[in-house]
Scaffold this motif. Structure first.
Motif, PDB file in Angstrom:
ATOM      1  N   ALA A 234       0.843  -1.206   0.000  1.00  0.00           N
ATOM      2  CA  ALA A 234       0.000   0.000   0.000  1.00  0.00           C
ATOM      3  C   ALA A 234       0.869   1.243   0.000  1.00  0.00           C
ATOM      4  CB  ALA A 234      -0.902   0.006   1.233  1.00  0.00           C
ATOM      5  N   VAL A 235       0.521   2.174  -0.884  1.00  0.00           N
ATOM      6  CA  VAL A 235       1.233   3.447  -0.859  1.00  0.00           C
ATOM      7  C   VAL A 235       0.235   4.575  -0.667  1.00  0.00           C
ATOM      8  CG1 VAL A 235       2.951   2.548  -2.475  1.00  0.00           C
ATOM      9  CG2 VAL A 235       1.138   4.012  -3.316  1.00  0.00           C
ATOM     10  N   MET A 236       0.727   5.612  -0.026  1.00  0.00           N
ATOM     11  CA  MET A 236      -0.106   6.775   0.195  1.00  0.00           C
ATOM     12  C   MET A 236       0.687   7.968  -0.324  1.00  0.00           C
ATOM     13  SD  MET A 236      -1.712   7.833   3.817  1.00  0.00           S
ATOM     14  CE  MET A 236      -1.756   9.523   4.382  1.00  0.00           C
ATOM     15  N   CYS A 237       0.003   8.906  -0.974  1.00  0.00           N
ATOM     16  CA  CYS A 237       0.709  10.042  -1.562  1.00  0.00           C
ATOM     17  C   CYS A 237       0.165  11.346  -0.998  1.00  0.00           C
ATOM     18  CB  CYS A 237       0.555  10.036  -3.078  1.00  0.00           C
ATOM     19  SG  CYS A 237       1.368   8.633  -3.862  1.00  0.00           S
ATOM     20  N   SER A 238       1.059  12.298  -0.865  1.00  0.00           N
ATOM     21  CA  SER A 238       0.661  13.563  -0.260  1.00  0.00           C
ATOM     22  C   SER A 238      -0.093  14.455  -1.236  1.00  0.00           C
ATOM     23  CB  SER A 238       1.887  14.303   0.263  1.00  0.00           C
ATOM     24  OG  SER A 238       2.765  14.600  -0.809  1.00  0.00           O
ATOM     25  N   SER A 239      -0.084  14.095  -2.503  1.00  0.00           N
ATOM     26  CA  SER A 239      -0.783  14.909  -3.498  1.00  0.00           C
ATOM     27  C   SER A 239      -0.982  14.095  -4.770  1.00  0.00           C
ATOM     28  CB  SER A 239       0.017  16.163  -3.836  1.00  0.00           C
ATOM     29  OG  SER A 239       1.131  15.811  -4.627  1.00  0.00           O
ATOM     30  N   LEU A 240      -1.863  14.572  -5.628  1.00  0.00           N
ATOM     31  CA  LEU A 240      -2.086  13.917  -6.921  1.00  0.00           C
ATOM     32  C   LEU A 240      -0.805  13.875  -7.734  1.00  0.00           C
ATOM     33  CD1 LEU A 240      -5.371  14.864  -8.775  1.00  0.00           C
ATOM     34  CD2 LEU A 240      -4.626  12.678  -7.865  1.00  0.00           C
ATOM     35  N   MET A 241      -0.044  14.946  -7.631  1.00  0.00           N
ATOM     36  CA  MET A 241       1.210  15.041  -8.373  1.00  0.00           C
ATOM     37  C   MET A 241       2.116  13.865  -8.014  1.00  0.00           C
ATOM     38  SD  MET A 241       1.197  18.076  -9.941  1.00  0.00           S
ATOM     39  CE  MET A 241       1.460  19.665  -9.202  1.00  0.00           C
ATOM     40  N   MET A 242       2.297  13.642  -6.747  1.00  0.00           N
ATOM     41  CA  MET A 242       3.100  12.518  -6.283  1.00  0.00           C
ATOM     42  C   MET A 242       2.536  11.211  -6.821  1.00  0.00           C
ATOM     43  SD  MET A 242       5.666  12.998  -4.130  1.00  0.00           S
ATOM     44  CE  MET A 242       6.146  14.216  -5.336  1.00  0.00           C
ATOM     45  N   LEU A 243       1.229  11.064  -6.695  1.00  0.00           N
ATOM     46  CA  LEU A 243       0.583   9.824  -7.123  1.00  0.00           C
ATOM     47  C   LEU A 243       0.830   9.559  -8.602  1.00  0.00           C
ATOM     48  CD1 LEU A 243      -1.330   7.482  -6.417  1.00  0.00           C
ATOM     49  CD2 LEU A 243      -3.214   8.913  -7.227  1.00  0.00           C
ATOM     50  N   GLU A 244       0.723  10.624  -9.395  1.00  0.00           N
ATOM     51  CA  GLU A 244       0.936  10.456 -10.830  1.00  0.00           C
ATOM     52  C   GLU A 244       2.351   9.971 -11.118  1.00  0.00           C
ATOM     53  OE1 GLU A 244      -0.096  14.358 -12.160  1.00  0.00           O
ATOM     54  OE2 GLU A 244      -2.187  14.084 -11.550  1.00  0.00           O
ATOM     55  N   GLY A 245       3.306  10.546 -10.408  1.00  0.00           N
ATOM     56  CA  GLY A 245       4.690  10.123 -10.596  1.00  0.00           C
ATOM     57  C   GLY A 245       4.878   8.675 -10.183  1.00  0.00           C
ATOM     58  N   VAL A 246       4.336   8.342  -9.032  1.00  0.00           N
ATOM     59  CA  VAL A 246       4.494   6.990  -8.497  1.00  0.00           C
ATOM     60  C   VAL A 246       3.845   5.968  -9.423  1.00  0.00           C
ATOM     61  CG1 VAL A 246       3.738   5.444  -6.632  1.00  0.00           C
ATOM     62  CG2 VAL A 246       4.723   7.691  -6.090  1.00  0.00           C
ATOM     63  N   LEU A 247       2.595   6.202  -9.788  1.00  0.00           N
ATOM     64  CA  LEU A 247       1.887   5.236 -10.643  1.00  0.00           C
ATOM     65  C   LEU A 247       2.509   5.138 -12.030  1.00  0.00           C
ATOM     66  CD1 LEU A 247      -1.894   5.726  -9.798  1.00  0.00           C
ATOM     67  CD2 LEU A 247      -0.289   3.975  -8.996  1.00  0.00           C
ATOM     68  N   GLY A 248       2.923   6.291 -12.566  1.00  0.00           N
ATOM     69  CA  GLY A 248       3.549   6.289 -13.889  1.00  0.00           C
ATOM     70  C   GLY A 248       4.794   5.422 -13.886  1.00  0.00           C
ATOM     71  N   GLU A 249       5.615   5.605 -12.868  1.00  0.00           N
ATOM     72  CA  GLU A 249       6.861   4.853 -12.780  1.00  0.00           C
ATOM     73  C   GLU A 249       6.585   3.360 -12.585  1.00  0.00           C
ATOM     74  OE1 GLU A 249       9.733   6.015 -13.382  1.00  0.00           O
ATOM     75  OE2 GLU A 249      11.004   4.334 -12.769  1.00  0.00           O
ATOM     76  N   VAL A 250       5.614   3.068 -11.715  1.00  0.00           N
ATOM     77  CA  VAL A 250       5.270   1.667 -11.472  1.00  0.00           C
ATOM     78  C   VAL A 250       4.756   1.012 -12.758  1.00  0.00           C
ATOM     79  CG1 VAL A 250       3.619   0.138 -10.306  1.00  0.00           C
ATOM     80  CG2 VAL A 250       4.827   1.906  -9.013  1.00  0.00           C
ATOM     81  N   ALA A 251       3.886   1.727 -13.463  1.00  0.00           N
ATOM     82  CA  ALA A 251       3.349   1.201 -14.719  1.00  0.00           C
ATOM     83  C   ALA A 251       4.481   0.956 -15.712  1.00  0.00           C
ATOM     84  CB  ALA A 251       2.330   2.167 -15.315  1.00  0.00           C
ATOM     85  N   HIS A 252       5.414   1.864 -15.710  1.00  0.00           N
ATOM     86  CA  HIS A 252       6.549   1.761 -16.621  1.00  0.00           C
ATOM     87  C   HIS A 252       7.405   0.537 -16.271  1.00  0.00           C
ATOM     88  CE1 HIS A 252       9.677   3.149 -19.297  1.00  0.00           C
ATOM     89  NE2 HIS A 252      10.560   3.034 -18.311  1.00  0.00           N
ATOM     90  N   ARG A 253       7.690   0.362 -14.996  1.00  0.00           N
ATOM     91  CA  ARG A 253       8.544  -0.743 -14.548  1.00  0.00           C
ATOM     92  C   ARG A 253       7.906  -2.110 -14.754  1.00  0.00           C
ATOM     93  NH1 ARG A 253      12.948   0.262 -10.707  1.00  0.00           N
ATOM     94  NH2 ARG A 253      13.491   2.418 -11.205  1.00  0.00           N
ATOM     95  N   PHE A 254       6.637  -2.191 -14.364  1.00  0.00           N
ATOM     96  CA  PHE A 254       5.976  -3.499 -14.337  1.00  0.00           C
ATOM     97  C   PHE A 254       5.067  -3.699 -15.547  1.00  0.00           C
ATOM     98  CE2 PHE A 254       7.172  -2.402 -10.090  1.00  0.00           C
ATOM     99  CZ  PHE A 254       7.614  -3.579  -9.505  1.00  0.00           C
ATOM    100  N   LYS A 255       5.198  -2.810 -16.540  1.00  0.00           N
ATOM    101  CA  LYS A 255       4.355  -2.839 -17.735  1.00  0.00           C
ATOM    102  C   LYS A 255       2.921  -2.412 -17.415  1.00  0.00           C
ATOM    103  CE  LYS A 255       7.376  -4.287 -20.774  1.00  0.00           C
ATOM    104  NZ  LYS A 255       8.325  -3.192 -20.499  1.00  0.00           N
ATOM    105  N   ARG A 256       2.449  -2.724 -16.255  1.00  0.00           N
ATOM    106  CA  ARG A 256       1.117  -2.307 -15.846  1.00  0.00           C
ATOM    107  C   ARG A 256       1.110  -2.134 -14.333  1.00  0.00           C
ATOM    108  NH1 ARG A 256      -2.370  -5.596 -14.657  1.00  0.00           N
ATOM    109  NH2 ARG A 256      -3.837  -5.665 -16.390  1.00  0.00           N
ATOM    110  N   VAL A 257       0.142  -1.408 -13.836  1.00  0.00           N
ATOM    111  CA  VAL A 257       0.060  -1.246 -12.389  1.00  0.00           C
ATOM    112  C   VAL A 257      -0.529  -2.527 -11.795  1.00  0.00           C
ATOM    113  CG1 VAL A 257      -0.912   0.119 -10.525  1.00  0.00           C
ATOM    114  CG2 VAL A 257      -0.315   1.237 -12.669  1.00  0.00           C
ATOM    115  N   PRO A 258       0.192  -3.203 -10.912  1.00  0.00           N
ATOM    116  CA  PRO A 258      -0.301  -4.464 -10.333  1.00  0.00           C
ATOM    117  C   PRO A 258      -1.666  -4.277  -9.679  1.00  0.00           C
ATOM    118  CG  PRO A 258       1.986  -4.073  -9.726  1.00  0.00           C
ATOM    119  CD  PRO A 258       1.512  -2.835 -10.391  1.00  0.00           C
ATOM    120  N   ALA A 259      -2.546  -5.221  -9.954  1.00  0.00           N
ATOM    121  CA  ALA A 259      -3.937  -5.069  -9.528  1.00  0.00           C
ATOM    122  C   ALA A 259      -4.117  -5.091  -8.015  1.00  0.00           C
ATOM    123  CB  ALA A 259      -4.795  -6.157 -10.172  1.00  0.00           C
ATOM    124  N   ASP A 260      -3.139  -5.618  -7.303  1.00  0.00           N
ATOM    125  CA  ASP A 260      -3.332  -5.716  -5.853  1.00  0.00           C
ATOM    126  C   ASP A 260      -2.695  -4.562  -5.085  1.00  0.00           C
ATOM    127  OD1 ASP A 260      -0.803  -6.386  -6.484  1.00  0.00           O
ATOM    128  OD2 ASP A 260      -0.685  -8.132  -5.151  1.00  0.00           O
TER     129      ASP A 260
END
Lengths: 342, 342
Positions: free
Chosen positions: B252-278
């Motif tokens: 579980a991750v928590m972000c202090s702002s949408l901006m952070m979330l976008e960076g985090v999810l973008g990077e995760v999607a990039h690394r794992f090809k997709r954002v893991p469903a769990d």
DNA sequence: CTGTTAGCGCTTTCAA
DNA sequence: TTGAAAGCGCTAACAG
């Protein structure tokens, strides 16, 4: 800034107050604070005394009075459909930046696509004496005739190019980029693309629609356009819901705006529990979250900074030079392609 | 609006021009156009003649001159870190709406989190004679002392509650909602939550951090905070990249702002090809696209309209009533939970 | 019922 | 090198 004996903070002074306090005339004080001391050969000591007083007490020149006298406000007005719309928010930020850099301020107003509100916003800003006005108009150009006195304020339109508009107009290359986007989508799915289109009556959207149709024709696939009058998330959701009632999920969808896309994807995710990985979507404008979606996304990214730059340049040319720039200005969008485990 | 014989469009008239043209005095004209004809018992015919002239030629009252005389501008200034940030864009739109409804205009400026620019923006707006000023400050309250003359303009802070601020301040319930958000996330994953936090020095973020820590402590899980100085998409991406270098993906991750979330999810999607469903994520602020993501998302939605409403009310109370409202105002955020095939 | 007058704080022009 | 005076378009107080 010192605090006087009574413990009150006097606050910044006007020119007259400084003149009275230092014993010089308003003219002398003004020369010094305007940095024209050299030019008028103000005695060094006089200058030092005035500058010391200003450093100590602060100074705030009353721009209201200055404007009244000079007939210049160093203010620019901006009227857009909705300040909260990301595209217009970016445009606003870019314009504000250019205003700040040139010592101007930006006055903002939203029309909410309501002609009457747009009219009131424009008059309101003119009454405030703005030197220039940037409008993303929801009314045809004729509505702006007769509003100005002696060519003031300068007027530039953005985002929407109404035919035969007499005002300088800065827009994205909507038709061309819609053409490119559609062509690429067709290429990817080797078949038709359905266009979810809001506000087809607006010039910018009409151009996108034209580009879409042209690309479909060239590729020899049938165009399929679903339209709605409101560019809102809910409208997009309703549109795809209606579409799904008549058949399966399209292979490729294209949206006229991020708003539409959000509605479409939200509804699809809701219906199918998740957005199917083989859906290909195209849209105008970009959002970082798009890159986290598990699907292939093509988006035309508008160049808000470029639009702001051009619009601002047109405005300044009119204000300072008095000359009217060329009427049509097109700023290129950029097609970005992302994702697609496809 | 008629066009004169020469084919020129004369444009709207000033009070003096109308007076000269109709042969009445400025005062009489003013009474009529200000709608005070009744009150001053202007003769019906006089009134009709003046109104006819105005209907024909248009009228634009010079607000600049009016302001100079009345010492009121009917203008409100707004200074935020970034007008393009969705939260501030919404806030701006909401404030603008309230200004419009009360016959005021909104002047906007961005500070880009730069104290010096914030200072210049504030002085610039004061020089323009704004009646009130709304600031999301990047400097402690002391910086705003001594800027005003005789209590003008009215001043209200938003979004950031610096301790012991003497100005009325309107903020979201950051600590409480961070607490609720964290507690719920822990409940869902039955384990620790990692907090990706930008700008922990800002009061609003510090409050979220405090809420997070408190919830972790209560739940008996170890807090894990990763911080960065810039609230930007790229910063979020770098933060998660660094984190991933040291181990697997957090539950579980928590972000202090949408901006952070976008960076985090973008990077995760990039690394794992997709954002893991769990993956379970929590964030502040909401975006419609979040609902199209294939994961479980909890977001605290700030009430921009509520904040604008309270801030505006405080401002008007100071402007009209002269009285200073209560200092602290907290507007509740709403926790929304979406998705999660979980 | 309508008109006259005196500023608001600044810039501008002219005078000393 | 400095000062005095007029006036931007409006409002407000008072006079007829």
């Amino acid at each position: 800034m010192t605090i006087d004996d009574a413990g009150r903070r006097p606050g910044p002074k006007t020119l007259a107050e400084i003149a009275a306090a230092t014993g010089f005339s308003r003219t002398t004080v003004r020369f010094v604070v305007a940095g024209e001391a050299e030019r008028h050969r103000i005695k060094a000591e006089t200058r030092a005394r005035i500058e010391a007083y200003v450093a100590d007490h602060g100074l705030v020149v009353d721009h209201t009075a200055r404007s009244l006298r000079t007939r210049r406000s160093e203010a620019i007005g901006l009227v857009v459909p909705d300040l909260a719309n990301p595209f217009f928010a970016r445009l606003t930020a870019e314009l504000e930046e250019r205003c700040r850099a040139s010592g101007r301020v930006l006055l903002t107003a939203s029309s909410h696509e309501d002609p009457e509100r747009e009219g009131r916003a424009v008059t309101g800003l003119i009454e405030r004496g703005v030197d220039g006005l940037v409008v993303a108009p929801c009314r045809p150009p004729a509505a702006f005739r007769g509003l100005r006195r002696e060519g003031r304020p300068a007027l530039v339109m953005v985002d929407r190019a109404y035919p035969a508009s007499p005002w300088p107009t800065v827009v994205s290359d909507n038709e061309a980029s819609a053409f490119r986007l559609t062509r690429r989508l067709i290429e990817i799915v080797r078949g038709p693309v359905e266009f979810f289109c809001a506000c087809p009556a607006l010039p910018s959207i009409a151009a996108r629609l034209a580009g879409y149709r042209a690309a479909a024709r060239v590729a020899g696939v049938a165009p399929a356009v679903l339209t709605t009058d409101r560019d809102e998330v809910e409208a997009g959701a309703r549109l795809i819901a209606a579409r799904l009632a008549t058949g399966g999920l399209p292979r490729a969808v294209m949206c006229s705006s991020l708003m539409m896309l959000e509605g479409v994807l939200g509804e699809v995710a809701h219906r199918f529990k998740r957005v199917p990985a083989d859906l290909v979507v195209g849209t105008f404008d970009h959002h970082p979250l798009l890159e986290a979606l598990p699907i292939r996304i093509l988006s035309v990214r508008q160049d808000e900074a470029g639009i702001a730059e051009r619009a601002f340049a047109c405005l300044i040319a009119q204000i300072d030079g008095g000359r009217r720039e060329a009427i049509g200005h097109v700023v290129e969008g950029r097609l970005v392609e992302r994702g697609g485990a496809a």
